[in-house]
Design an enzyme around this catalytic site. Structure first.
Site, mmCIF file in Angstrom:
data_model
loop_
_atom_site.group_PDB
_atom_site.id
_atom_site.type_symbol
_atom_site.label_atom_id
_atom_site.label_comp_id
_atom_site.label_asym_id
_atom_site.label_seq_id
_atom_site.Cartn_x
_atom_site.Cartn_y
_atom_site.Cartn_z
ATOM 1 N N ARG A 111 0.820 -1.221 0.000
ATOM 2 C CA ARG A 111 0.000 0.000 0.000
ATOM 3 C C ARG A 111 0.854 1.273 0.000
ATOM 4 O O ARG A 111 0.593 2.183 -0.794
ATOM 5 C CB ARG A 111 -0.992 -0.028 1.166
ATOM 6 C CG ARG A 111 -2.126 -1.034 0.936
ATOM 7 C CD ARG A 111 -3.089 -1.081 2.104
ATOM 8 N NE ARG A 111 -2.445 -1.568 3.314
ATOM 9 C CZ ARG A 111 -2.999 -1.569 4.519
ATOM 10 N NH1 ARG A 111 -4.214 -1.076 4.689
ATOM 11 N NH2 ARG A 111 -2.350 -2.048 5.565
ATOM 12 N N ASN A 152 -6.829 -2.843 1.566
ATOM 13 C CA ASN A 152 -6.831 -4.303 1.613
ATOM 14 C C ASN A 152 -8.261 -4.789 1.503
ATOM 15 O O ASN A 152 -9.185 -4.185 2.048
ATOM 16 C CB ASN A 152 -6.242 -4.804 2.936
ATOM 17 C CG ASN A 152 -4.734 -4.693 2.980
ATOM 18 O OD1 ASN A 152 -4.079 -4.559 1.957
ATOM 19 N ND2 ASN A 152 -4.190 -4.737 4.179
#
Length: 766
Positions: free
Chosen positions: A21, A39
């Site tokens: 990320r 996620n």
């Protein structure tokens, strides 16, 4: 003005806990793109808005230059309603009932974190739980997906203000590092006496290091369980550990402070150096230097050491200039599962360890160290553990399957969303504690993957705990012959579907005829096999005792060539010898075996005078260690064809061995000639099978091929003759890879709709 585009991108694979990320955040900003990333289950979802050229650049970076620990299996891209975002953000994780993806293995400490713990000016100086998005525990602390702190055993530790700032800053390498902690807010070590009484000291780790220098044995809690640790330069400490652990001969694993220290005691080629240093940090089997100064009782009668480098901050803190080598063996009594719960360790290891160095972070999943060897510039996995497990490999089937492995070197394999998820090594299912942990891992992996198996694959042997577990489940069961599973494991790893020759050399495995197989030549594919050759049957007496007492194997083989065993084992109990001889004559508790492992046991027992062993394949391993690789001669052997099956005879081989032994030839020469003979006979059998069946793809498997000298010679000999040769590298060749092979067989059978309940699946090719 170019109209901005919007895309939805979903990335599947090992993509959580690897800095994915923050990588996407930085990449999106570099290309001036807006949107968000989050996620979702075990995947990562990105919604992206911007110019097409910029998005192409973003996708190129994602595909070609992802974070170093990420493994991308596939990327789904679809159009998305055009939205106008102000910036690019990282959002909270989303629940997803259809969890798909992979679980990230635990990773060794990275260089940046190592610098932190050694830097006196850093706030994490000397802190044993330092980590970032590029390193640290993962699988061992996960309770649920998605991989967020609240779903790990770190939820008990509330981050301090400084750690929280790091965690929330996308520019920081600890951004969303779920185990992030420091001395103020994170886990801590405490030192205990063997009786469980706490030792009051300012620095438990420094005190532990001093105790190791004094020759004490410590039980140390690590990432995946306890290690038993002592100074590897202290012969007395090692001898004491052997006595207390009841491990008289099996080699101990070592940890060396640095790669330079490894090179002081072992010879390393570039691939071995790369393997031992990577972020998985396995135990690597290395050739020991003749000039080694370490005690012989580390690795008795062997030419190898099993060595690893430090993989946690704690390990680096245990070493200094006067302590460079540590014995670091699994924290258990030999044969039992590794201890990972504090109360169990204090109970089971209290008579082994002088002290306990324990931390207060819970281990959710126990996991042992991985073991790797290097052959021909390839790293071959022998034990799947920390750094590798759970191992995810593609398996092209829509069926959901659980494969339960065997009884020794137990492992599990869940087939879910076209991936085979292979568990860590789970030990020997002869012990109640091991069976309990085995079923716990089934439940844990099933929950983490959200897997719902439609079928369960198991071994043919009815008495295996794994088989009995499978038959209790209320879903379709598929029995897979042991050695066919080994063959299929090799085929599946190499994505091979056609007909091939399987050469499976093993110790034990129930055959379709009820005998114990292990020296097998098959023609087959993933779903079917035909037995076209095998090592000649021998009648063995005593069940498992023939494995633990190889003199019984030798007795059976010598009986066939009318030789007496007494001269080889003069100290054998005469009464016991007579009892076994009578039982063999009257076929009491006897069974037929074609096991190549038992033939190796016989020859090793005779040459080395090894009547009993204390660890699996000890005699055969010691025999390989004695090979003089300058010897090229062989003994004579026979291959006959009976009812269309090639039979490799052992009598002339054994007679040649005994003749050389009687003529006082060096054991190193006899060992080399025996190994060369098995290699040459194997190649000759393959040639005859190729001539008859017109197949030249060969798949090697089974525990006997852990013998590197044999594997290397067979592979090179077959390739010289034009065979295409395959063997497992990512999956263990031994029974640790059995569950993956069972899954591959079951998947193929289900795909072909070929399964008939209760069959052994020995379907013959026309």
């Amino acid at each position: 003005m170019i109209e901005p585009q919007s895309l939805m991108i979903q990335v599947h694979g090992i993509v959580q806990g690897v800095g994915m990320r923050p990588f996407l955040y930085k990449t999106a900003n570099a290309f001036h793109l807006t949107g968000f990333v989050k996620n979702k289950g075990a995947s990562v979802v990105i919604v992206l808005s911007g110019e097409q050229r910029a998005m192409d650049g973003f996708l190129y970076e994602l595909t070609n230059n992802p974070p170093p620990n990420a493994v991308i299996h596939h990327i789904d891209i679809s159009s998305h309603p055009k939205l106008h975002f102000q910036d690019f953000r990282i959002l909270h994780s989303a629940e997803d009932e259809k969890i798909q993806g992979c679980l990230l293995p635990d990773l060794a400490i990275c260089d940046d974190c190592r610098e932190d713990i050694l830097n006196q000016k850093d706030r994490r100086f000397g802190y044993a739980f330092t980590n970032c998005t590029n390193c640290g525990p993962r699988y061992s602390i996960i309770e649920e997906l998605p991989y967020d702190r609240g779903n790990t055993t770190m939820r008990s530790f509330t981050m301090c203000e400084e750690c929280n700032k790091e965690y929330k800053n996308p520019e920081n390498r600890r951004f969303h590092a779920q185990p992030n902690a420091c001395p103020v807010c994170g886990p801590k070590y405490i030192l205990f006496l063997g009786n469980g009484e706490q030792v009051e000291c300012e620095n438990p780790i420094e005190k532990g290091k001093q105790l190791l220098k004094e020759g004490k044995i410590l039980a140390i809690k690590g990432i995946g369980g306890y290690h038993l640790v002592c100074n590897a330069e202290n012969e007395t400490a090692i001898a004491t550990l052997r006595m207390r652990k009841r491990r008289p001969h099996k080699p101990f694993a070592m940890m060396a402070c640095s790669i330079a220290d490894v090179m002081e005691i072992c010879s390393l080629n570039p691939k071995e150096k790369e393997t031992i240093s990577n972020n998985r940090r396995p135990i690597v089997l290395l050739k020991r230097n003749d000039s080694t100064f370490l005690p012989d009782n580390i690795s008795p009668k062997l030419r190898q050491y099993g060595v690893m480098l430090p993989y946690t901050p704690l390990h680096f803190l245990l070493f200094d200039e006067s302590l460079k080598y540590l014995i670091m063996t699994s924290g258990n009594i030999s044969g039992m599962p590794i201890c990972y719960k504090d109360e169990d360790a204090l109970e089971h290891l209290k008579d082994v360890a002088d002290y306990f160095l324990i931390h207060n972070r819970e281990i959710m999943t126990p996991i042992d160290d991985s073991v790797v060897k290097v052959m021909e510039e390839e790293a071959l996995l022998s034990r799947c553990g920390r750094g590798y497990a759970p191992l995810a490999l593609p398996l092209n089937t829509l069926n959901e399957i659980l494969a339960v492995g065997g009884n020794q070197k137990a492992s599990l394999c869940f087939v879910h969303n076209q991936l085979a998820h292979i568990s860590q090594y789970l030990g020997e299912l002869h012990f109640l504690d091991a069976c309990k942990e085995y079923t716990s891992v089934i439940d844990r992996l099933s929950r983490l993957l959200n897997a719902s198996p439609q079928a369960i694959a198991h071994d043919l042997h009815p008495n295996y705990f794994s088989t009995q577990y499978a038959k209790k489940q209320k879903i379709t069961t598929i029995a897979v012959q042991h050695h066919h599973a080994h063959m299929a494991a090799c085929m599946a790893e190499h994505n091979f579907y056609e007909k091939g020759i399987g050469i499976i050399f093993d110790g034990t495995g129930m055959g379709a005829d009820g005998a114990i197989w292990g020296g097998e030549f098959f023609i087959g594919n993933r779903s079917q096999y035909k037995r076209v050759g095998h090592l000649e049957y021998i009648t063995l007496q005593g069940g498992d005792s023939a494995i633990e007492e190889p003199w019984k194997c030798a007795l059976s083989y010598l009986d066939t060539i009318h030789e007496s065993i007494e001269s080889f084992f003069p100290n054998l109990d005469k009464v016991q010898l007579q009892v076994v001889e009578k039982a063999l004559q009257k076929k009491v508790n006897c069974y037929q075996s074609s096991s190549m492992g038992r033939l190796f046991d016989c020859v090793a027992a005779l040459l080395l005078g090894c009547s009993h062993i204390s660890y699996e394949a000890q005699a055969a391993i010691e025999l390989e260690s004695l090979v003089d690789d300058s010897i090229t001669e062989t003994y004579s052997f026979t291959i006959t064809e009976r009812a269309g099956v090639f039979i490799l005879g052992y009598q002339s081989i054994l007679e040649g061995v005994l003749e050389d032994f009687g003529n006082h030839q060096p054991i190193s020469v006899i060992s080399a000639k025996f190994h060369n003979t098995i290699s040459k006979a194997t190649i000759e059998c393959a040639c005859r099978i190729r001539e008859k069946y017109l197949v030249d793809n060969v798949f090697l498997g089974g525990g006997v091929f852990e013998n590197t000298f044999l594997l290397k010679n067979v592979v090179s000999g077959l390739r010289i003759l034009g065979f295409h040769v395959y063997y497992n590298q990512k999956v263990p060749r031994n029974d640790g890879g059995l569950s993956f092979g069972q899954a591959a067989v079951a998947a193929s059978i289900l795909e072909e709709r070929a399964y008939v309940s209760g069959s052994s699946n020995e379907n013959y090719f026309s």
